[in-house]
Design a protein around this motif. Structure first.
Motif, PDB file in Angstrom:
ATOM      1  N   THR A  69       3.060  -7.046  -9.991  1.00  0.00           N
ATOM      2  CA  THR A  69       2.868  -5.877 -10.374  1.00  0.00           C
ATOM      3  C   THR A  69       2.661  -4.982  -9.030  1.00  0.00           C
ATOM      4  O   THR A  69       3.583  -4.365  -8.837  1.00  0.00           O
ATOM      5  CB  THR A  69       1.510  -5.949 -11.307  1.00  0.00           C
ATOM      6  N   ARG A  70       2.136  -5.794  -8.405  1.00  0.00           N
ATOM      7  CA  ARG A  70       2.202  -5.386  -7.140  1.00  0.00           C
ATOM      8  C   ARG A  70       2.643  -4.361  -6.517  1.00  0.00           C
ATOM      9  O   ARG A  70       3.065  -3.715  -5.559  1.00  0.00           O
ATOM     10  CB  ARG A  70       0.323  -6.008  -5.965  1.00  0.00           C
ATOM     11  N   GLN A  96       7.744  -0.768  -5.172  1.00  0.00           N
ATOM     12  CA  GLN A  96       9.165  -0.524  -5.191  1.00  0.00           C
ATOM     13  C   GLN A  96       9.770   0.726  -6.382  1.00  0.00           C
ATOM     14  O   GLN A  96      10.407   1.566  -5.646  1.00  0.00           O
ATOM     15  CB  GLN A  96       9.999  -1.883  -5.657  1.00  0.00           C
ATOM     16  N   PHE A  97       8.755   0.872  -6.626  1.00  0.00           N
ATOM     17  CA  PHE A  97       9.290   1.431  -8.034  1.00  0.00           C
ATOM     18  C   PHE A  97       8.523   3.414  -7.412  1.00  0.00           C
ATOM     19  O   PHE A  97       9.575   4.216  -7.183  1.00  0.00           O
ATOM     20  CB  PHE A  97       9.191   1.628  -9.321  1.00  0.00           C
ATOM     21  N   LYS A  98       7.991   3.008  -6.779  1.00  0.00           N
ATOM     22  CA  LYS A  98       7.329   4.107  -5.895  1.00  0.00           C
ATOM     23  C   LYS A  98       8.061   4.575  -4.943  1.00  0.00           C
ATOM     24  O   LYS A  98       8.555   6.272  -5.202  1.00  0.00           O
ATOM     25  CB  LYS A  98       5.394   4.346  -5.885  1.00  0.00           C
ATOM     26  N   ASP A  99       8.342   3.757  -4.223  1.00  0.00           N
ATOM     27  CA  ASP A  99       9.021   4.174  -3.237  1.00  0.00           C
ATOM     28  C   ASP A  99      10.640   4.492  -3.316  1.00  0.00           C
ATOM     29  O   ASP A  99      10.232   5.284  -2.784  1.00  0.00           O
ATOM     30  CB  ASP A  99       9.060   2.575  -1.998  1.00  0.00           C
ATOM     31  N   SER A 100      10.754   4.162  -4.005  1.00  0.00           N
ATOM     32  CA  SER A 100      12.456   4.399  -4.857  1.00  0.00           C
ATOM     33  C   SER A 100      12.248   6.131  -5.218  1.00  0.00           C
ATOM     34  O   SER A 100      13.611   6.203  -4.959  1.00  0.00           O
ATOM     35  CB  SER A 100      12.887   3.016  -5.126  1.00  0.00           C
ATOM     36  N   GLY A 101      11.016   6.518  -5.899  1.00  0.00           N
ATOM     37  CA  GLY A 101      11.097   7.068  -7.309  1.00  0.00           C
ATOM     38  C   GLY A 101      12.267   6.916  -8.311  1.00  0.00           C
ATOM     39  O   GLY A 101      12.828   7.960  -8.924  1.00  0.00           O
ATOM     40  N   GLU A 157       4.312  -2.998 -18.017  1.00  0.00           N
ATOM     41  CA  GLU A 157       2.864  -1.570 -18.116  1.00  0.00           C
ATOM     42  C   GLU A 157       1.508  -1.469 -17.586  1.00  0.00           C
ATOM     43  O   GLU A 157       1.010  -0.434 -17.939  1.00  0.00           O
ATOM     44  CB  GLU A 157       1.972  -2.131 -20.106  1.00  0.00           C
ATOM     45  N   LYS A 158       1.593  -2.399 -16.983  1.00  0.00           N
ATOM     46  CA  LYS A 158       0.506  -2.267 -15.895  1.00  0.00           C
ATOM     47  C   LYS A 158       1.032  -1.047 -14.829  1.00  0.00           C
ATOM     48  O   LYS A 158      -0.606  -0.584 -14.265  1.00  0.00           O
ATOM     49  CB  LYS A 158      -0.119  -3.969 -15.253  1.00  0.00           C
ATOM     50  N   ILE A 159       1.711  -0.604 -14.126  1.00  0.00           N
ATOM     51  CA  ILE A 159       1.713  -0.035 -13.444  1.00  0.00           C
ATOM     52  C   ILE A 159       2.393   0.920 -13.767  1.00  0.00           C
ATOM     53  O   ILE A 159       2.449   1.814 -12.916  1.00  0.00           O
ATOM     54  CB  ILE A 159       2.247  -1.138 -12.272  1.00  0.00           C
ATOM     55  N   ILE A 160       3.048   1.405 -14.513  1.00  0.00           N
ATOM     56  CA  ILE A 160       4.288   2.571 -14.903  1.00  0.00           C
ATOM     57  C   ILE A 160       3.491   4.133 -14.870  1.00  0.00           C
ATOM     58  O   ILE A 160       4.073   4.737 -14.366  1.00  0.00           O
ATOM     59  CB  ILE A 160       4.687   2.660 -16.609  1.00  0.00           C
TER      60      ILE A 160
END
Length: 560
Positions: A110-111, A116-121, A136-139
């Motif tokens: 999850t970390r 990666q998802f935040k950095d890429s947008g 689910e834990k980080i979306i």
């Protein structure tokens, strides 16, 4: 500038320069390939084949669905899938919608996913149900608005699809429960897209098409921004360089390396698409029994891999019984292929493993061994067309031929830069557009290159870069750890393994506790294989931990 002796010894019949802009974008390349080969099988997985025509219609429908969601050219979409039939359909659909592909390792914690998802947008994701609980834990910490889920058996058709999904979910319990907002099933998205209009986006070679996340040469995970021009150039460079080994409509390639990895992404997926190859996708190559069975079913002609994969196959008692009569090309990369492995591979299969070299930042191939019989085992070959390689010092000065220094490269396949990281981008380029690979090498008199060392702190585990900074940062999250330092130690199976040195804050801290903590926060290949407790760690006069001092002690004191 160094002389370029490889030009005098270049593979016969292969031009040193080619037209690397033969397609306006990767989308145009995909369109041409999928419509050229018709009903010929394109991808095979778990004995189910999809033809080029089927992949064409399904990916076009998926592209229409993505556009229907409001996603537009340049929006990022994460693809978090193993080697399944779903991968090429989703990939080509996203490319045809004009989206930027964010390839994501399905085994990320999850970390790692959140970063990666935040950095890429990323605004959308296609994910295997087996890993949706982690999403689910980080979306809620990301910009992801659209979640498309698929199950392993979804593309197998009929009763087999139902059976495989039932066994995976109910019998093997491999799909943890999850709750995500507005989840759409991939099959439903494709069915919906088939009823919707599709608008071909205006893509150019200069447009960013892919974010390939890597530690680069500095250890912080960041996205290498690869343009459509980078990928078009590299697939044309590769296919031109090895054109004497490839035949249109006749190749069958074994793809055991994950398609989210840049090596398989470009070499196995894109390059072989050009030749209308049948691409046999291996979902779990660690299941050696199943892998060998798949190899026995197909008279394959091409196979790519890393040293550990080749070695594991050679050590299986059934491997030597496979029919290698059509086998013609073995490609090694990601890590050095050990000479004993190569020699044994040739004795069993009749085919040498030809090594190439590159990085995520270079799309990836920079060099490859000639396929005309002039290859050199132990080298990474010569530059592919339109590519310059030089050996430079720390200031970017050319070193005399025969001296060791940093391998630097210049060519159309080299990234535009790191995604939204100008300082990191500037740090890996010398004046004149020379990209610093971080690897130390030497050029022989006849133009063959050899890697003699790597960036001092990087650890290479089964072809994957592992960076001590990340290991140490994760370790320090544990309340019982005072100090930590990670290095690589020799390992016969994976080239290197991670060893973690720890100064305890809690005297009751155990090796098991450390490993479990790391396993909860990192992908498996990054988890320390060995842990050693020490009273103190070597430091410089300013208090910086000196990893070199840990590596340079007698092997008997460091090796497990």
């Amino acid at each position: 500038m160094q002389t370029q002796p490889w030009l005098n010894n270049y593979p016969e019949g292969i031009p040193a320069t080619i037209d690397v802009a033969a397609y306006p974008s990767v989308m145009h390349f995909v369109d041409e390939c999928l419509t050229t080969y018709g009903d010929k099988p394109a991808f095979v997985n778990m004995d189910k084949a999809l033809s080029f025509r089927e992949v064409d219609s399904m990916s076009r429908a998926f592209a229409a669905y993505l556009q229907h969601l409001g996603l537009k050219k340049g929006d990022r979409i994460a693809i978090q899938l193993p080697n399944l039939l779903q991968y090429p359909v989703v990939l080509f659909g996203a490319i045809r919608a004009g989206l930027v592909i964010v390839n994501t390792n399905p085994l990320y914690t999850t970390r790692e996913m959140e970063h990666q998802f935040k950095d890429s947008g990323a605004k959308a994701i296609v994910i295997l149900a087996n890993f949706a609980n982690n999403l689910e834990k980080i979306i809620h910490h990301t910009d992801i608005e659209h979640v498309i889920v698929t199950e392993i058996g979804d593309f197998l058709g009929g009763f087999k699809s139902l059976l495989v999904n039932f066994v995976i979910k109910r019998v093997r319990k491999m799909v943890p429960a999850y709750q995500l907002p507005k989840v759409v099933k991939l099959n439903a998205a494709i069915r919906k897209g088939a009823t919707l209009p599709y608008s071909k986006p205006d893509l150019k070679l200069s447009d960013i098409g892919f974010l390939q996340y890597t530690g680069g040469t500095t250890g912080v995970s960041k996205g290498a921004s690869l343009t459509h021009g980078n990928l078009v150039a590299n697939l044309l460079q590769i296919t031109t360089y090895i054109s004497d080994k490839l035949r249109y409509n006749r190749e069958t390639i074994i793809t055991a390396l994950p398609l989210y990895h840049i090596f398989a992404f470009t070499v196995n997926c894109l390059c072989m698409l050009k030749y209308g190859a049948k691409n046999v996708l291996i979902t779990n190559p660690r299941d050696m029994e199943g892998f060998i069975k798949d190899l026995s079913k197909y008279k394959f002609t091409v196979m790519s891999g890393v040293n550990t994969l080749f070695n594991s196959l050679l050590n299986h008692p059934e491997f030597g019984k496979i029919d290698f009569s059509e086998f013609n090309l073995a490609v090694g990369g990601g890590m050095a292929v050990q000479r004993p492995v190569n020699e044994r591979w040739e004795s069993v299969t009749g085919v040498k493993i030809l090594e190439g070299y590159g990085l995520s930042e270079t799309s990836p191939v920079l060099t490859f061994n000639p396929t005309n019989g002039t290859d050199r085992i132990g080298t990474i070959g010569m530059p592919v067309p339109n590519t310059e390689i030089a050996i430079m010092d720390e200031e970017g000065n050319d070193l005399p031929q025969g001296e060791t220094g940093e391998i630097c490269a210049r060519g159309p396949q080299i990234m535009a830069g790191y995604w939204q990281r100008e300082n990191e981008t500037n740090s890996v380029f010398f004046d004149g557009g020379w990209f610093r690979t971080g690897d130390i090498g030497i050029m022989d008199d006849d133009g063959f290159f050899r890697i003699v060392d790597r960036k001092k702190d990087m650890i290479l585990v089964s072809g994957f870069n592992v960076y001590p900074n990340e290991i140490e940062e994760v370790a320090m999250l544990h309340a019982g750890i005072l100090e930590a330092a990670a290095i690589g130690v020799p390992d016969p199976k994976s080239t290197e393994a991670v060893k973690l040195f720890i100064v305890r804050k809690n005297p009751n801290l155990t090796v098991e506790m450390v490993v479990n903590h790391c396993r909860e926060n990192m992908t498996g290949y990054k988890v320390p294989k060995y842990v050693e407790f020490r009273d103190e760690l070597p430091k410089s006069n300013v208090g910086k931990i000196i990893r070199r001092a840990l590596r340079d002690v007698e092997p008997s004191k460091v090796a497990p």
